[in-house]
Design an enzyme around this catalytic site. Structure first.
Site, PDB file in Angstrom:
ATOM      1  N   LYS A   1       0.843  -1.212   0.000  1.00 31.98           N
ATOM      2  CA  LYS A   1       0.000   0.000   0.000  1.00 31.98           C
ATOM      3  C   LYS A   1       0.872   1.253   0.000  1.00 31.98           C
ATOM      4  CE  LYS A   1      -1.576   1.621   4.105  1.00 31.98           C
ATOM      5  NZ  LYS A   1      -1.339   3.033   4.459  1.00 31.98           N
ATOM      6  N   ASN A   2       1.854   1.281   0.910  1.00 28.86           N
ATOM      7  CA  ASN A   2       2.608   2.524   1.089  1.00 28.86           C
ATOM      8  C   ASN A   2       3.622   2.775  -0.028  1.00 28.86           C
ATOM      9  OD1 ASN A   2       1.120   3.093   3.298  1.00 28.86           O
ATOM     10  ND2 ASN A   2       2.685   2.540   4.807  1.00 28.86           N
TER      11      ASN A   2
ATOM     12  N   ARG B   1      -4.601  10.436   4.474  1.00 26.80           N
ATOM     13  CA  ARG B   1      -3.514  11.411   4.555  1.00 26.80           C
ATOM     14  C   ARG B   1      -2.577  11.336   3.355  1.00 26.80           C
ATOM     15  NH1 ARG B   1      -3.081  13.898   9.246  1.00 26.80           N
ATOM     16  NH2 ARG B   1      -1.051  14.641   8.594  1.00 26.80           N
TER      17      ARG B   1
ATOM     18  N   CYS C   1      -5.258  13.129  13.162  1.00 30.41           N
ATOM     19  CA  CYS C   1      -4.963  11.729  12.875  1.00 30.41           C
ATOM     20  C   CYS C   1      -4.935  10.941  14.178  1.00 30.41           C
ATOM     21  CB  CYS C   1      -3.608  11.637  12.178  1.00 30.41           C
ATOM     22  SG  CYS C   1      -3.144   9.963  11.815  1.00 30.41           S
TER      23      CYS C   1
ATOM     24  N   ARG D   1       0.774  14.841  13.013  1.00 31.75           N
ATOM     25  CA  ARG D   1       1.491  14.530  11.768  1.00 31.75           C
ATOM     26  C   ARG D   1       1.636  15.794  10.915  1.00 31.75           C
ATOM     27  NH1 ARG D   1      -0.935   8.980   9.414  1.00 31.75           N
ATOM     28  NH2 ARG D   1       0.943   9.034   8.139  1.00 31.75           N
ATOM     29  N   PRO D   2       2.630  16.618  11.265  1.00 31.24           N
ATOM     30  CA  PRO D   2       2.824  17.861  10.509  1.00 31.24           C
ATOM     31  C   PRO D   2       3.405  17.578   9.121  1.00 31.24           C
ATOM     32  CG  PRO D   2       4.598  17.574  12.107  1.00 31.24           C
ATOM     33  CD  PRO D   2       3.648  16.412  12.314  1.00 31.24           C
ATOM     34  N   ILE D   3       3.389  18.594   8.258  1.00 27.02           N
ATOM     35  CA  ILE D   3       4.032  18.444   6.933  1.00 27.02           C
ATOM     36  C   ILE D   3       5.076  19.537   6.724  1.00 27.02           C
ATOM     37  CG2 ILE D   3       2.110  17.198   5.829  1.00 27.02           C
ATOM     38  CD1 ILE D   3       1.593  19.975   4.361  1.00 27.02           C
TER      39      ILE D   3
ATOM     40  N   LEU E   1       8.229  19.509   7.015  1.00 28.16           N
ATOM     41  CA  LEU E   1       9.441  19.112   6.281  1.00 28.16           C
ATOM     42  C   LEU E   1       9.176  19.050   4.776  1.00 28.16           C
ATOM     43  CD1 LEU E   1      10.652  16.330   8.756  1.00 28.16           C
ATOM     44  CD2 LEU E   1      11.651  18.609   8.459  1.00 28.16           C
TER      45      LEU E   1
ATOM     46  N   ASP F   1       4.783   0.714  11.947  1.00 29.55           N
ATOM     47  CA  ASP F   1       3.545   0.093  11.472  1.00 29.55           C
ATOM     48  C   ASP F   1       3.366  -1.333  11.982  1.00 29.55           C
ATOM     49  OD1 ASP F   1       2.982   2.399  10.150  1.00 29.55           O
ATOM     50  OD2 ASP F   1       3.654   1.701   8.183  1.00 29.55           O
TER      51      ASP F   1
ATOM     52  N   ARG G   1      -8.577  -0.134   4.795  1.00 33.03           N
ATOM     53  CA  ARG G   1      -7.739   0.891   4.149  1.00 33.03           C
ATOM     54  C   ARG G   1      -6.395   0.294   3.735  1.00 33.03           C
ATOM     55  NH1 ARG G   1      -6.252   4.990   7.827  1.00 33.03           N
ATOM     56  NH2 ARG G   1      -4.928   5.370   6.050  1.00 33.03           N
TER      57      ARG G   1
HETATM   58  N1  EPU Z   1       7.132  14.516  10.580  1.00 31.05           N
HETATM   59  C1  EPU Z   1       7.440  15.816  10.870  1.00 31.05           C
HETATM   60  N2  EPU Z   1       7.328  16.735   9.872  1.00 31.05           N
HETATM   61  C2  EPU Z   1       6.940  16.399   8.620  1.00 31.05           C
HETATM   62  C3  EPU Z   1       6.643  15.058   8.326  1.00 31.05           C
HETATM   63  C4  EPU Z   1       6.751  14.127   9.333  1.00 31.05           C
HETATM   64  O1  EPU Z   1       7.790  16.157  11.991  1.00 31.05           O
HETATM   65  O2  EPU Z   1       6.870  17.292   7.750  1.00 31.05           O
HETATM   66  C5  EPU Z   1       7.235  13.501  11.639  1.00 31.05           C
HETATM   67  C6  EPU Z   1       5.930  12.770  11.881  1.00 31.05           C
HETATM   68  O3  EPU Z   1       5.097  13.497  12.763  1.00 31.05           O
HETATM   69  C7  EPU Z   1       6.409  11.460  12.439  1.00 31.05           C
HETATM   70  C8  EPU Z   1       7.704  11.207  11.671  1.00 31.05           C
HETATM   71  O4  EPU Z   1       8.123  12.498  11.198  1.00 31.05           O
HETATM   72  O5  EPU Z   1       6.699  11.615  13.807  1.00 31.05           O
HETATM   73  C9  EPU Z   1       7.587  10.262  10.515  1.00 31.05           C
HETATM   74  O6  EPU Z   1       6.509  10.653   9.671  1.00 31.05           O
HETATM   75  P1  EPU Z   1       6.500  10.331   8.118  1.00 31.05           P
HETATM   76  O7  EPU Z   1       6.352  11.611   7.382  1.00 31.05           O
HETATM   77  O8  EPU Z   1       7.649   9.461   7.772  1.00 31.05           O
HETATM   78  O9  EPU Z   1       5.159   9.508   7.974  1.00 31.05           O
HETATM   79  P2  EPU Z   1       4.217   9.527   6.700  1.00 31.05           P
HETATM   80  O10 EPU Z   1       5.018   9.662   5.485  1.00 31.05           O
HETATM   81  O11 EPU Z   1       3.108  10.479   6.935  1.00 31.05           O
HETATM   82  C10 EPU Z   1       4.335   6.981   6.195  1.00 31.05           C
HETATM   83  C11 EPU Z   1       3.354   5.856   6.111  1.00 31.05           C
HETATM   84  C12 EPU Z   1       2.881   5.504   7.492  1.00 31.05           C
HETATM   85  C13 EPU Z   1       4.098   5.090   8.324  1.00 31.05           C
HETATM   86  C14 EPU Z   1       5.118   6.228   8.329  1.00 31.05           C
HETATM   87  C15 EPU Z   1       6.398   5.884   9.050  1.00 31.05           C
HETATM   88  C16 EPU Z   1       2.322   6.167   3.972  1.00 31.05           C
HETATM   89  C17 EPU Z   1       1.117   6.513   3.191  1.00 31.05           C
HETATM   90  N3  EPU Z   1       2.224   6.268   5.285  1.00 31.05           N
HETATM   91  O12 EPU Z   1       3.627   8.056   6.796  1.00 31.05           O
HETATM   92  O13 EPU Z   1       2.018   4.378   7.347  1.00 31.05           O
HETATM   93  O14 EPU Z   1       3.701   4.802   9.633  1.00 31.05           O
HETATM   94  O15 EPU Z   1       5.446   6.589   6.986  1.00 31.05           O
HETATM   95  O16 EPU Z   1       7.005   4.792   8.473  1.00 31.05           O
HETATM   96  O17 EPU Z   1       3.327   5.786   3.419  1.00 31.05           O
HETATM   97  C18 EPU Z   1       0.271   2.953   7.934  1.00 31.05           C
HETATM   98  O18 EPU Z   1       0.462   2.352   6.854  1.00 31.05           O
HETATM   99  O19 EPU Z   1      -0.478   2.502   8.835  1.00 31.05           O
HETATM  100  C19 EPU Z   1       0.938   4.217   8.161  1.00 31.05           C
HETATM  101  C20 EPU Z   1       0.556   5.080   9.090  1.00 31.05           C
END
Ligand code: EPU
Length: 455
Positions: A22-23, A93, A117, A122-124, A126, A308, A400
């Site tokens: 999925k991811n 998301r 969430c 889960r900020p963006i 970065l 995960d 999902r």
């Molecule tokens: N973070 C920041 N700033 C940002 C982005 C992230 O501080 O701009 C923090 C997050 O709050 C978190 C950490 O960095 O503490 C890691 O977040 P990341 O951005 O890596 O997570 P994501 O890309 O939103 C993906 C997977 C998640 C998985 C995480 C970690 C997808 C669609 N989602 O999320 O999958 O847990 O990476 O490996 O790829 C799931 O499948 O159940 C799931 C939640």
């Protein structure tokens, strides 16, 4: 709404194949926005999140359809749209992963911020920092992030955050950087196999990317990407969940269509707990018949234990002898499953970013509620190991991210039924807990003759 009725206590046996990731599939589908021409994607799982993203791409003039062989064909009907609507992004998301491809290819992206969430903040920031470094002008208005650039330019970007790197952030910045003039270097890039798979897809479409799977990515800008064919990697989280299904039911099962190299940390940890695991090419033979002992697990970015899988490990460790600690350093608030596992008899409490588990608990079937995707998986696993029936409500979370999980578990001999969440479908023992339980088979978790096998 659907729920699962699980009659636990059955031993599992046989082999089951893992679906596509999925991811990995989500950012690859999003990146097709950046490709001129048609793409053909194989091994894309049939999941609610994939269908939601396909719907979102439809609003962005990209048609996604399944071919007769099950592959996904992506066809473009224009490239002027740039708005990813809140109604779709709030459901999933990963909708944010259209931000980089839209900005890179169409020069403008207007993407709804996803909002709250269940697994924590889960900020963006970065993602936005990386895109701004490439020269995008970024503002937040009316709940949307609006990013614009006439031409992106290469830059040196550091993507490390307080909890490590960012998976979707790396995907967004890498895909936008493919179109930037000159060279981009991303430091502290996410090394997850799903990021590598997106990179391989982009390379097949004509991108010039090196360093995939390491924290340093180097991207030489190109003018365009062209249509290509790609096969999505197997889902390592589904594979790990099925491995734990074997372990928690003290069974021997084979998980096929996996890439064991992507599961090294999970395999090592399960061996440490006492689960026998043998790698046979693209299959893993799992033997849960030994006695299981407590362990310390820390979820960190790849190649460490994935976040995960921490909820599923917590369910498993509640049946293992001794005190375990499961810490999540990626999502330190991802512990909604603890209270529900406790309803099933698990002795687990939260301390900050850790779950402290006293085992072994004899799990007892109960009515529980799923709060997010991986929490649902943990509850299903606990249900498989519990005495008597369980119901797991709000299974839409599970849908999902797991393709036909109940069918796969049934093929291994589990008793898992999907039904409408309706009072008529609640097993008698749960409707009236004082009803004498149906005679249960001796509980496998406490079988005296099992010895711990060497790792
Ligand atoms: N973070 C920041 N700033 C940002 C982005 C992230 O501080 O701009 C923090 C997050 O709050 C978190 C950490 O960095 O503490 C890691 O977040 P990341 O951005 O890596 O997570 P994501 O890309 O939103 C993906 C997977 C998640 C998985 C995480 C970690 C997808 C669609 N989602 O999320 O999958 O847990 O990476 O490996 O790829 C799931 O499948 O159940 C799931 C939640």
């Amino acid at each position: 709404m659907d729920m699962f009725v699980i009659r636990g206590g059955r031993r599992l046996a046989g082999a089951v194949a893992v679906s596509g990731s999925k991811n990995a599939a989500l950012p690859i589908l999003a990146a097709t926005l950046a490709v001129d021409g048609s793409c053909l994607l194989h091994n894309v799982p049939d999941l609610a999140d994939i269908r939601t993203l396909a719907e979102l791409l439809g609003t962005l003039q990209v048609e996604v359809r399944r071919t007769r062989t099950g592959a996904m064909q992506i066809v473009h009907h224009g490239d002027s749209a740039c708005v990813a609507d809140y109604e779709l992004v709030r459901k999933m998301r990963a909708g944010i992963s259209v931000l980089g491809p839209l900005l890179g290819r169409r020069g403008r992206a207007c993407v709804s911020l996803p909002g709250g969430c269940n697994i924590g903040h889960r900020p963006i920031d970065l993602h936005l920092k990386g895109l701004a470094a490439l020269g995008a002008e970024i503002r937040i208005e009316r709940g949307y992030v609006i990013a614009e650039a006439d031409r992106l330019h290469g830059a040196d970007i550091y993507l490390g955050g307080p909890c490590g790197s960012t998976v979707t952030g790396t995907c967004n910045v890498m895909t936008a950087a493919v179109f930037a003039e000159g060279t981009t270097t991303i430091e502290a890039a996410a090394c997850e196999p799903e990021v590598v798979d997106l990179g391989q897809f982009l390379i097949s479409a004509g991108a010039r990317i090196s360093g995939l799977g390491t924290p340093t990515l180097r991207i030489e800008g190109v003018d365009r990407l062209s249509g290509c064919e790609h096969t999505v990697i197997p889902d390592r989280i589904e594979a790990a969940t099925l491995m734990i299904a074997g372990a928690i039911t003290r069974s021997s099962v084979e998980i096929t269509h996996v890439e064991p190299a992507q599961l090294t940390a999970v395999i090592e940890k399960l061996r440490e707990i006492g689960v026998g695991i043998e790698c046979r090419g693209d299959a893993l033979a799992v033997d849960g018949s030994g006695s299981l002992t407590a362990a310390e697990c820390i979820a960190l970015p790849h190649p460490a234990l994935p976040t995960d899988i921490q909820a599923q490990l917590t369910a498993l460790l509640s049946t293992a002898e001794g005190i375990s600690i499961v810490t999540d350093k990626v999502f330190p608030d991802r512990f909604m499953h603890i209270a529900e596992l406790a309803r099933m008899g698990a002795r687990v409490r939260r301390e900050g970013a850790s779950a402290i588990i006293s085992g072994p608990a004899r799990l007892s079937g109960a009515a529980v509620m799923a709060s997010d995707l991986r929490a649902s998986a943990a509850l299903v696993l606990a249900g498989l190991a519990a005495d008597g029936p369980s119901i797991v409500r709000r299974i839409y979370h599970l849908d999902r991210g797991y393709e036909s999980l109940e069918t796969k578990l049934r093929s291994l001999g589990a008793d898992v039924q999907r039904t409408r969440d309706h009072a008529d479908h609640i097993p008698l023992e749960l409707a009236d807990p004082l009803t004498p339980a149906r005679p249960a088979a001796p509980h496998f978790a406490t079988h005296p003759s099992r010895k711990k096998r060497p790792a």
